[in-house]
Scaffold this active site. Structure first.
Site, PDB file in Angstrom:
ATOM      1  N   GLU A 440       0.874  -1.385  -0.230  1.00 25.74           N
ATOM      2  CA  GLU A 440      -0.021  -0.055   0.326  1.00 25.74           C
ATOM      3  C   GLU A 440       0.953   1.641   0.403  1.00 25.74           C
ATOM      4  OE1 GLU A 440      -2.444   0.822  -0.845  1.00 25.74           O
ATOM      5  OE2 GLU A 440      -3.525  -0.382  -0.772  1.00 25.74           O
TER       6      GLU A 440
HETATM    7  C1  LIG Z   1       2.165  -9.594  -0.443  1.00 24.56           C
HETATM    8  C2  LIG Z   1       1.917  -8.571  -0.257  1.00 24.56           C
HETATM    9  C3  LIG Z   1       0.521  -8.450  -0.837  1.00 24.56           C
HETATM   10  C4  LIG Z   1       0.097  -7.007  -1.855  1.00 24.56           C
HETATM   11  N1  LIG Z   1      -0.850  -7.193  -2.607  1.00 24.56           N
HETATM   12  C5  LIG Z   1      -1.074  -6.471  -3.615  1.00 24.56           C
HETATM   13  C6  LIG Z   1      -2.358  -5.829  -3.852  1.00 24.56           C
HETATM   14  O1  LIG Z   1      -3.259  -6.224  -2.995  1.00 24.56           O
HETATM   15  N2  LIG Z   1      -2.178  -5.018  -4.835  1.00 24.56           N
HETATM   16  C7  LIG Z   1      -1.185  -4.393  -5.572  1.00 24.56           C
HETATM   17  O2  LIG Z   1      -1.688  -4.016  -6.934  1.00 24.56           O
HETATM   18  N3  LIG Z   1      -0.236  -4.743  -4.973  1.00 24.56           N
HETATM   19  C8  LIG Z   1       0.208  -5.361  -4.289  1.00 24.56           C
HETATM   20  N4  LIG Z   1       1.884  -6.024  -3.577  1.00 24.56           N
HETATM   21  C9  LIG Z   1       2.510  -5.053  -4.096  1.00 24.56           C
HETATM   22  C10 LIG Z   1       3.738  -4.531  -3.084  1.00 24.56           C
HETATM   23  O3  LIG Z   1       2.503  -2.993  -2.662  1.00 24.56           O
HETATM   24  C11 LIG Z   1       4.164  -3.186  -3.605  1.00 24.56           C
HETATM   25  O4  LIG Z   1       5.497  -4.714  -3.539  1.00 24.56           O
HETATM   26  C12 LIG Z   1       4.322  -2.048  -3.474  1.00 24.56           C
HETATM   27  O5  LIG Z   1       3.796  -1.291  -3.365  1.00 24.56           O
HETATM   28  C13 LIG Z   1       6.465  -1.714  -3.408  1.00 24.56           C
HETATM   29  O6  LIG Z   1       6.600  -1.606  -4.314  1.00 24.56           O
HETATM   30  P1  LIG Z   1       7.592  -3.354  -5.348  1.00 24.56           P
HETATM   31  O7  LIG Z   1       7.651  -4.369  -4.286  1.00 24.56           O
HETATM   32  O8  LIG Z   1       7.722  -3.332  -6.747  1.00 24.56           O
HETATM   33  O9  LIG Z   1       8.993  -1.656  -5.124  1.00 24.56           O
HETATM   34  P2  LIG Z   1       9.879  -0.755  -5.831  1.00 24.56           P
HETATM   35  O10 LIG Z   1       8.181   0.111  -6.126  1.00 24.56           O
HETATM   36  O11 LIG Z   1      10.568  -1.363  -6.995  1.00 24.56           O
HETATM   37  O12 LIG Z   1      11.158   0.072  -4.900  1.00 24.56           O
HETATM   38  C14 LIG Z   1      11.911  -0.770  -4.403  1.00 24.56           C
HETATM   39  C15 LIG Z   1      12.200   0.376  -2.874  1.00 24.56           C
HETATM   40  O13 LIG Z   1      12.238   0.747  -3.384  1.00 24.56           O
HETATM   41  C16 LIG Z   1      12.285   2.574  -2.935  1.00 24.56           C
HETATM   42  N5  LIG Z   1      11.364   3.506  -3.894  1.00 24.56           N
HETATM   43  C17 LIG Z   1      10.801   3.271  -4.913  1.00 24.56           C
HETATM   44  N6  LIG Z   1      10.996   4.166  -5.577  1.00 24.56           N
HETATM   45  C18 LIG Z   1      11.566   5.689  -4.782  1.00 24.56           C
HETATM   46  C19 LIG Z   1      11.277   7.054  -5.184  1.00 24.56           C
HETATM   47  N7  LIG Z   1      10.403   7.601  -5.851  1.00 24.56           N
HETATM   48  N8  LIG Z   1      11.885   7.737  -3.885  1.00 24.56           N
HETATM   49  C20 LIG Z   1      12.734   6.996  -2.942  1.00 24.56           C
HETATM   50  N9  LIG Z   1      11.893   6.075  -3.086  1.00 24.56           N
HETATM   51  C21 LIG Z   1      11.849   4.494  -3.448  1.00 24.56           C
HETATM   52  C22 LIG Z   1      10.537   1.813  -2.132  1.00 24.56           C
HETATM   53  O14 LIG Z   1      10.491   2.331  -0.606  1.00 24.56           O
HETATM   54  C23 LIG Z   1      11.360   0.206  -1.426  1.00 24.56           C
HETATM   55  O15 LIG Z   1      12.147   0.353  -0.598  1.00 24.56           O
HETATM   56  C24 LIG Z   1       1.152  -6.496  -2.465  1.00 24.56           C
HETATM   57  C25 LIG Z   1       2.991  -6.849  -1.746  1.00 24.56           C
HETATM   58  C26 LIG Z   1       2.797  -7.918  -1.185  1.00 24.56           C
HETATM   59  C27 LIG Z   1       4.129  -8.512  -1.233  1.00 24.56           C
END
Ligand SMILES: Cc1cc2nc3c(=O)[nH]c(=O)nc-3n(C[C@H](O)[C@H](O)[C@H](O)COP(=O)(O)OP(=O)(O)OC[C@H]3O[C@@H](n4cnc5c(N)ncnc54)[C@H](O)[C@@H]3O)c2cc1C
Length: 596
Positions: A440
């Site tokens: 989220e």
């Molecule tokens: C168990 C689980 C349930 C989930 N449920 C849902 C769901 O129901 N629906 C859905 O759509 N998604 C869902 N997600 C996805 C979740 O919302 C994402 O994993 C999360 O938003 C982060 O995206 P990412 O994993 O691609 O990380 P990334 O976007 O690759 O980020 C990696 C790191 O970089 C940092 N970062 C990225 N961009 C920036 C920036 N511009 N400035 C500073 N820091 C940055 C982030 O804070 C993080 O620490 C779920 C994930 C999990 C693991």
């Protein structure tokens, strides 16, 4: 063993004594929401979660979800638990009576949500997402979509999901690739792959309603070209009965660190039929209704699980005999004293308690604003409440989940080596709580939202709805005979927040990277001051009750003691956070990428 029973006494204190629930009865639709009615709802919910959800928490974790040829089986007992949940009406407390909901205040719904998360976080995710989908459709769907979907989402026979994430696209939703092709009949055909979709497929409901972000042909690049669609697993007939299977397939589930009983799914849309929600290319606006609601809910997850960790640690540390009290044996008839006598164990217990009770108070303050923003007949009051909610949403999401995880970690430590052993149950809390800091919108992204959007919004106007009541409270109560000293200490931390706010606002104008470097520390500073505000207010209520005479003195004395602990042992972090913020970005950004 896991211990959890709903903290009903504290919930009643926060609801009625701190935030005056009766004042909500002036709002249209809440006339009947008397304190007695709210107490009854809380008591019945407490019985339900103890009897039904709590016993499924550890077994659900051990068994997990199972994927077989596109079908997901939830752990044993979840189907029956979900049926009992729906029959009890626990998913529709704060939904609109026009669609079959019970129209109760947001505060009581949030407290019940806290109980659900405290007793079984994985279970709570299934109905939690349905409510978010209901909100997005209710505010942006056409009348036809609302009439077809909302009653089913409210009665729990259908469940909802949010489909944002794709393999190449997490935080940066502008990278979404899922396509939506317009059809002659006004519907769309969606094609694309989503990952990490909570409750994307399961066996709890007869239908699953996906809210999907996708791109229409020729849409502008990036976030400005995203639209929102409703895509059901089974196509509904106009009368609401289930029709043909849609092109929505679950191609697998994730094997995760925690929340193992929550199905986290890979979903493939293959020419799936969907309908536009809201305006073309304005999907983020509609989706944010769901996302903002989910952000507050995820904060509640942190609080619920923090409370479960605290209660389990209390039970364990009362029981476990090791060493003698530094002040001399407290239980000389036993071979050793229970570890609850040791200051370091007390540090952990008091920290958890101060976090949980502070977050509960702050959560209900924000929940009351939700009611005012939705129901007030005064446009100015509605706008103020909306600004306040917008400001506090990233704080509730990130602070409550950071502190919730910290509480699970502290609880695990009080168990010593036994905390690391699966059968003792406390390690599940730490594994389950960890995700709430990530999904989220990660907590780092919440901090950027606070500093980059919420703080400057409307030339800083939103900040007023926090800063003004705090300043007024300090001015009115700094000489209070019982808690005046505590309020003066709190005023220093508030001063640190004001200085940090001015510093960040000024620095960000010349260099956005400075704001980015300050963001997480600033959110933590804001958060601990916000909890401090709740604590001085609670201390004052408790002191006034004690002065007036009460037959529940032990409760109010414990409140004052916990307030003292928070102000003396946690709030001073405000000073070091201000110091770190003022150091700026230089040492953080100096190394070349290659130097890491
Ligand atoms: C168990 C689980 C349930 C989930 N449920 C849902 C769901 O129901 N629906 C859905 O759509 N998604 C869902 N997600 C996805 C979740 O919302 C994402 O994993 C999360 O938003 C982060 O995206 P990412 O994993 O691609 O990380 P990334 O976007 O690759 O980020 C990696 C790191 O970089 C940092 N970062 C990225 N961009 C920036 C920036 N511009 N400035 C500073 N820091 C940055 C982030 O804070 C993080 O620490 C779920 C994930 C999990 C693991």
């Amino acid at each position: 063993m896991q211990h959890y029973s709903a903290p009903l006494r504290d919930m009643r204190f926060v609801l009625h004594e701190l935030h005056d629930s009766a004042s909500l009865q002036r709002l249209p639709g809440l006339e009947e929401a008397t304190p007695d009615l709210l107490n009854t709802v809380l008591e019945e919910a407490a019985k339900f979660i103890s009897a039904v959800l709590l016993p499924l928490n550890a077994t659900g974790d051990a068994e997990g979800c199972r994927w077989e040829n596109g079908v997901v089986h939830t752990p044993k007992g979840f189907k029956e638990g979900y049926r009992a949940f729906v029959e009890g009406g626990w998913g529709s407390l704060n939904s609109d009576p026009a669609y079959g909901g019970q129209g109760l205040p947001e505060s009581v719904s949030k407290l019940v949500e806290e109980m659900i998360c405290g007793s079984n976080l994985s279970f709570g995710l299934y109905p939690g997402l349905s409510h978010g989908a209901y909100l997005a459709l209710k505010s942006h769907g056409s009348e036809e979509l609302k009439n077809l979907y909302l009653p089913k989402l409210v009665d729990g026979s259908w469940a909802g999901t949010m489909c944002l994430t794709e393999p190449q696209c997490g935080t940066d939703l502008g990278l979404i690739r899922t396509k939506a092709l317009p059809q002659a009949d006004g519907s769309y055909k969606l094609t694309g792959s989503k990952i990490f979709i909570s409750s994307g497929e399961h066996d709890l409901t007869e239908n699953i309603i996906h809210l999907v972000l996708a791109r229409m042909p020729d849409a502008p690049a990036g976030i400005k070209g995203i639209s929102l669609f409703v895509v059901p697993k089974f196509l509904p007939q106009p009368d609401g009965s289930i029709g043909a299977r849609n092109g929505v397939l679950c191609t697998g589930i994730e094997h995760k660190m925690g929340i193992k009983a929550s199905a986290t799914c890979q979903i493939s849309f293959e020419d799936a039929t969907g309908w536009l929600v809201g305006e073309p290319n304005k999907g983020m606006r509609a989706m944010f209704v769901m996302m903002n609601s989910e952000r507050l809910s995820v904060g509640t997850q942190g609080l619920g699980i923090g409370e479960a960790a605290y209660q389990s640690a209390v039970a364990y540390t009362r029981d476990r005999l090791q060493g003698r009290s530094l002040a001399g044996a407290k239980y000389p008839d036993k071979p050793a004293d229970p570890i609850i006598v040791h200051p370091d164990i007390r540090r952990a217990l008091m920290t958890m308690r101060a976090y949980n009770e502070g977050c509960r108070a702050l959560g209900v303050w924000v929940a009351n604003a939700l009611d005012r923003s939705e129901r007030s007949q005064d446009a100015v009051e509605r706008a103020e409440a909306e600004d306040f909610i917008a400001l506090m949403t990233p704080i509730v999401k990130a602070l409550f989940t950071d502190l919730g995880f910290e509480a699970t970690n502290l609880a695990l430590q009080t168990y010593g080596g036994h905390g690391y052993i699966v059968q003792n149950g406390v390690e599940q809390f730490a594994r389950d709580a960890r995700i709430a800091m990530i999904y989220e919108g990660t907590n780092g992204i919440q901090a950027l939202d606070l500093i980059g959007r919420k703080m400057p919004a409307n030339l800083g106007r939103s900040l007023r709805w926090f800063f003004h009541p705090v300043a007024e409270f300090i001015e009115a109560n700094a000489e209070h005979p019982e808690v005046g000293m505590m309020i003066q200490s709190f005023a220093k931390a508030f001063g640190a927040l004001q200085l940090a706010t001015a510093f960040v606002a000024q620095k960000a104008l010349s260099d956005p990277e400075e704001a980015g470097a300050a963001a997480s520390d600033y959110l933590r500073l804001f958060g601990i001051v916000a909890l401090g505000f709740m604590w001085v207010r609670m201390a004052k209520v408790a002191a006034d009750k004690l002065s007036a005479g009460t037959d529940d003195a032990a409760f109010y004395q414990a409140k004052r003691t916990t307030a003292n602990f928070y102000i003396e042992r946690i709030l001073p972090q405000a000073g070091s956070l201000l110091y770190a913020i003022k150091a700026g970005k230089a040492s953080m950004m100096a190394l070349d990428d290659a130097a890491f």
